[in-house]
Design a protein around this motif. Sequence first.
Motif, PDB file in Angstrom:
ATOM      1  N   MET A  13       0.819  -1.210   0.000  1.00  0.00           N
ATOM      2  CA  MET A  13       0.000   0.000   0.000  1.00  0.00           C
ATOM      3  C   MET A  13       0.854   1.261   0.000  1.00  0.00           C
ATOM      4  O   MET A  13       0.576   2.204  -0.744  1.00  0.00           O
ATOM      5  CB  MET A  13      -0.929  -0.015   1.214  1.00  0.00           C
ATOM      6  CG  MET A  13      -1.969   1.089   1.208  1.00  0.00           C
ATOM      7  SD  MET A  13      -3.131   0.914  -0.173  1.00  0.00           S
ATOM      8  CE  MET A  13      -4.099   2.404   0.029  1.00  0.00           C
ATOM      9  N   SER A  14       1.898   1.297   0.799  1.00  0.00           N
ATOM     10  CA  SER A  14       2.729   2.502   0.842  1.00  0.00           C
ATOM     11  C   SER A  14       3.525   2.671  -0.438  1.00  0.00           C
ATOM     12  O   SER A  14       3.650   3.782  -0.970  1.00  0.00           O
ATOM     13  CB  SER A  14       3.664   2.468   2.052  1.00  0.00           C
ATOM     14  OG  SER A  14       4.501   1.330   2.023  1.00  0.00           O
ATOM     15  N   THR A  17       1.260   3.685  -3.407  1.00  0.00           N
ATOM     16  CA  THR A  17       0.780   5.061  -3.203  1.00  0.00           C
ATOM     17  C   THR A  17       1.852   6.073  -3.569  1.00  0.00           C
ATOM     18  O   THR A  17       1.605   7.013  -4.346  1.00  0.00           O
ATOM     19  CB  THR A  17       0.343   5.261  -1.741  1.00  0.00           C
ATOM     20  OG1 THR A  17      -0.787   4.430  -1.463  1.00  0.00           O
ATOM     21  CG2 THR A  17      -0.025   6.711  -1.479  1.00  0.00           C
ATOM     22  N   LEU A  67      -8.156   7.231   4.363  1.00  0.00           N
ATOM     23  CA  LEU A  67      -8.202   5.929   3.696  1.00  0.00           C
ATOM     24  C   LEU A  67      -9.640   5.586   3.322  1.00  0.00           C
ATOM     25  O   LEU A  67      -9.909   5.104   2.215  1.00  0.00           O
ATOM     26  CB  LEU A  67      -7.605   4.853   4.599  1.00  0.00           C
ATOM     27  CG  LEU A  67      -7.645   3.429   4.056  1.00  0.00           C
ATOM     28  CD1 LEU A  67      -6.826   3.307   2.776  1.00  0.00           C
ATOM     29  CD2 LEU A  67      -7.153   2.429   5.102  1.00  0.00           C
ATOM     30  N   LEU A  70     -10.690   7.485   0.348  1.00  0.00           N
ATOM     31  CA  LEU A  70     -10.172   6.887  -0.889  1.00  0.00           C
ATOM     32  C   LEU A  70     -11.039   5.714  -1.321  1.00  0.00           C
ATOM     33  O   LEU A  70     -11.379   5.581  -2.507  1.00  0.00           O
ATOM     34  CB  LEU A  70      -8.726   6.431  -0.677  1.00  0.00           C
ATOM     35  CG  LEU A  70      -8.085   5.669  -1.836  1.00  0.00           C
ATOM     36  CD1 LEU A  70      -7.932   6.556  -3.066  1.00  0.00           C
ATOM     37  CD2 LEU A  70      -6.731   5.102  -1.416  1.00  0.00           C
ATOM     38  N   LEU A 199      -7.313  -2.286  -3.378  1.00  0.00           N
ATOM     39  CA  LEU A 199      -6.769  -0.932  -3.248  1.00  0.00           C
ATOM     40  C   LEU A 199      -5.374  -0.802  -3.879  1.00  0.00           C
ATOM     41  O   LEU A 199      -5.194  -0.012  -4.818  1.00  0.00           O
ATOM     42  CB  LEU A 199      -6.731  -0.526  -1.777  1.00  0.00           C
ATOM     43  CG  LEU A 199      -7.891   0.307  -1.245  1.00  0.00           C
ATOM     44  CD1 LEU A 199      -7.737   0.529   0.249  1.00  0.00           C
ATOM     45  CD2 LEU A 199      -7.979   1.635  -1.960  1.00  0.00           C
ATOM     46  N   PRO A 200      -4.354  -1.525  -3.407  1.00  0.00           N
ATOM     47  CA  PRO A 200      -3.039  -1.355  -4.036  1.00  0.00           C
ATOM     48  C   PRO A 200      -3.004  -1.798  -5.491  1.00  0.00           C
ATOM     49  O   PRO A 200      -2.234  -1.247  -6.293  1.00  0.00           O
ATOM     50  CB  PRO A 200      -2.104  -2.201  -3.165  1.00  0.00           C
ATOM     51  CG  PRO A 200      -2.991  -3.178  -2.476  1.00  0.00           C
ATOM     52  CD  PRO A 200      -4.286  -2.456  -2.271  1.00  0.00           C
ATOM     53  N   ILE A 203      -4.433   1.186  -7.415  1.00  0.00           N
ATOM     54  CA  ILE A 203      -3.489   2.306  -7.350  1.00  0.00           C
ATOM     55  C   ILE A 203      -2.282   2.027  -8.247  1.00  0.00           C
ATOM     56  O   ILE A 203      -1.791   2.904  -8.950  1.00  0.00           O
ATOM     57  CB  ILE A 203      -3.025   2.535  -5.901  1.00  0.00           C
ATOM     58  CG1 ILE A 203      -4.191   3.039  -5.042  1.00  0.00           C
ATOM     59  CG2 ILE A 203      -1.868   3.539  -5.852  1.00  0.00           C
ATOM     60  CD1 ILE A 203      -3.884   3.072  -3.561  1.00  0.00           C
ATOM     61  N   TYR A 418      -0.727   3.877   3.890  1.00  0.00           N
ATOM     62  CA  TYR A 418      -1.200   4.859   2.905  1.00  0.00           C
ATOM     63  C   TYR A 418      -0.650   6.249   3.214  1.00  0.00           C
ATOM     64  O   TYR A 418      -0.081   6.930   2.345  1.00  0.00           O
ATOM     65  CB  TYR A 418      -2.724   4.848   2.915  1.00  0.00           C
ATOM     66  CG  TYR A 418      -3.401   5.851   2.013  1.00  0.00           C
ATOM     67  CD1 TYR A 418      -3.026   6.013   0.681  1.00  0.00           C
ATOM     68  CD2 TYR A 418      -4.467   6.617   2.488  1.00  0.00           C
ATOM     69  CE1 TYR A 418      -3.676   6.927  -0.143  1.00  0.00           C
ATOM     70  CE2 TYR A 418      -5.133   7.517   1.674  1.00  0.00           C
ATOM     71  CZ  TYR A 418      -4.730   7.669   0.359  1.00  0.00           C
ATOM     72  OH  TYR A 418      -5.379   8.563  -0.452  1.00  0.00           O
ATOM     73  N   TYR A 419      -0.779   6.671   4.463  1.00  0.00           N
ATOM     74  CA  TYR A 419      -0.355   8.020   4.831  1.00  0.00           C
ATOM     75  C   TYR A 419       1.160   8.171   4.739  1.00  0.00           C
ATOM     76  O   TYR A 419       1.662   9.241   4.367  1.00  0.00           O
ATOM     77  CB  TYR A 419      -0.829   8.363   6.246  1.00  0.00           C
ATOM     78  CG  TYR A 419      -2.287   8.067   6.485  1.00  0.00           C
ATOM     79  CD1 TYR A 419      -3.241   8.241   5.481  1.00  0.00           C
ATOM     80  CD2 TYR A 419      -2.732   7.585   7.720  1.00  0.00           C
ATOM     81  CE1 TYR A 419      -4.577   7.954   5.691  1.00  0.00           C
ATOM     82  CE2 TYR A 419      -4.063   7.289   7.940  1.00  0.00           C
ATOM     83  CZ  TYR A 419      -4.979   7.464   6.927  1.00  0.00           C
ATOM     84  OH  TYR A 419      -6.303   7.161   7.135  1.00  0.00           O
ATOM     85  N   HIS A 422       2.109   8.656   1.148  1.00  0.00           N
ATOM     86  CA  HIS A 422       1.759  10.034   0.792  1.00  0.00           C
ATOM     87  C   HIS A 422       2.836  11.001   1.297  1.00  0.00           C
ATOM     88  O   HIS A 422       3.298  11.884   0.557  1.00  0.00           O
ATOM     89  CB  HIS A 422       0.394  10.346   1.409  1.00  0.00           C
ATOM     90  CG  HIS A 422      -0.089  11.743   1.188  1.00  0.00           C
ATOM     91  ND1 HIS A 422      -0.750  12.450   2.170  1.00  0.00           N
ATOM     92  CD2 HIS A 422      -0.007  12.577   0.120  1.00  0.00           C
ATOM     93  CE1 HIS A 422      -1.067  13.652   1.711  1.00  0.00           C
ATOM     94  NE2 HIS A 422      -0.626  13.750   0.471  1.00  0.00           N
TER      95      HIS A 422
END
Length: 452
Positions: A13-14, A17, A67, A70, A199-200, A203, A418-419, A422
């Motif tokens: 996820m990170s 993103t 999240l 999103l 999600l990932p 993305i 996620y954060y 970002h």
Amino acid sequence: MTEFDTIVIGAGMSGTTSARMLADAGQRVVVLEARDRIGGRMHSDRSAGFPVDRGASWIHGIDGSPLWELVQALAIPTLEYTVGSFQAGGRPIENFDGDGRRLDAAETAQWVSDVAAADAALAEEIAASSPGDTYLDVTERALDRSGFAPERIDEIREFFRHRVEEQCGAWIGDLDAHGLDEDAIDGDEVIFPRGYDELPRRIGAGLDIRLEHVVTAVSRSANGVTVSTAQGDFTAERVIVTVPLGVLKADRIAFDPALPDDVTGPIDRLGMGVFNKIFLQFPERFWNEQSYVLRALGEAGEHWHSWYDVSAVSGIPTLLTFAAGPFGRRMQALPDEEVVADVVTALRRLYGDAVGEPVAHWITHWGDDAFSIGSYSHLALGSSHHDHDALAGPVDGVLHFAGEATWGDEPATVGAAYYSGHRAAERILGRPVDLPAFAAGITAREQQTAAG
């Protein structure tokens, strides 16, 4: 191409993103992923014709969550499931006492009240704790002043221990007294009937992601960064490392020059827990259709203690239970058949012969996973909340770290991943990245792709 503006290590996820945000800004980005799939610790197994989330499952609290915003922007369906934070009450739960006897409504209300009172005392003990105090220390102090009968104390003691195991994947005596400070849940919790790794994967669609590229070394110099894999070297101006904390703790990636103490200190001090999942499907439901959780308290729940009804995902009666911390490490060393038999035996202590033989099962072994070496981070004794954010770097302005372990506000969550992704993208770009615009860009690309 082996020369890029930014190399991202890890397609969870990170990683997806940060890579998407940088690519959207016009950068040349490559993502190097050791696994044969996107998602990392978000792993939705669809081999049975429906998703089984072997990794992350929940958004823990949707109120005020970017999240969640999103997920809504991408129109991803969810199911409300507000017990993933290991609650004593709040949703229908079938509770059983230490002898395996079902609690009636009055006894259940008393149990929920007991936990609330103990938690209030616990919060005071945590606030008054000293450096070196463990979560076990403060829970015992709270229980000592509770005035409850011994059997009620035993049940709450087990509840506290299992709460730490489920939230941190660790033994209660290894967790710092402040280890659950950030564990606030605002609003409902949700799970994903189509699989959380949607999600990932969405993305990351269209990014240059190189699967089965195991990174072995990261070298930085005045000319930038070189990342080494068995498939060759990649060079860039900078790199974002999003591998799990367990991989960093095991020194699976060689850094040259060596990482500074500002980064190695947090890596050494923070803990990496083990949290394994056991999904069991049954020929028919033997529990109340309205119940979210089946929970054994006290002695009856010493090992297997909570079973979550996730039948809605597949339409087949399915329970999810967990083996975490030291118990999880022991269980993942056993054959799956032994683990299943042990879980069924525990259920039969509560429901007797109504428990049929499982028709299918899925068991995870995250502690043995070479590309995570554990499930998620926690605040081990001797670490602090600052360690999470300090781990993010950057180092020499070119080496950034992201992932759930680098986000101090709510580590061990997909939101944290996620954060942190970002944040890494914003630091590299030197400007804010608007999250609603980021989500809109994903849907716009999907629409263009669908239109041909």
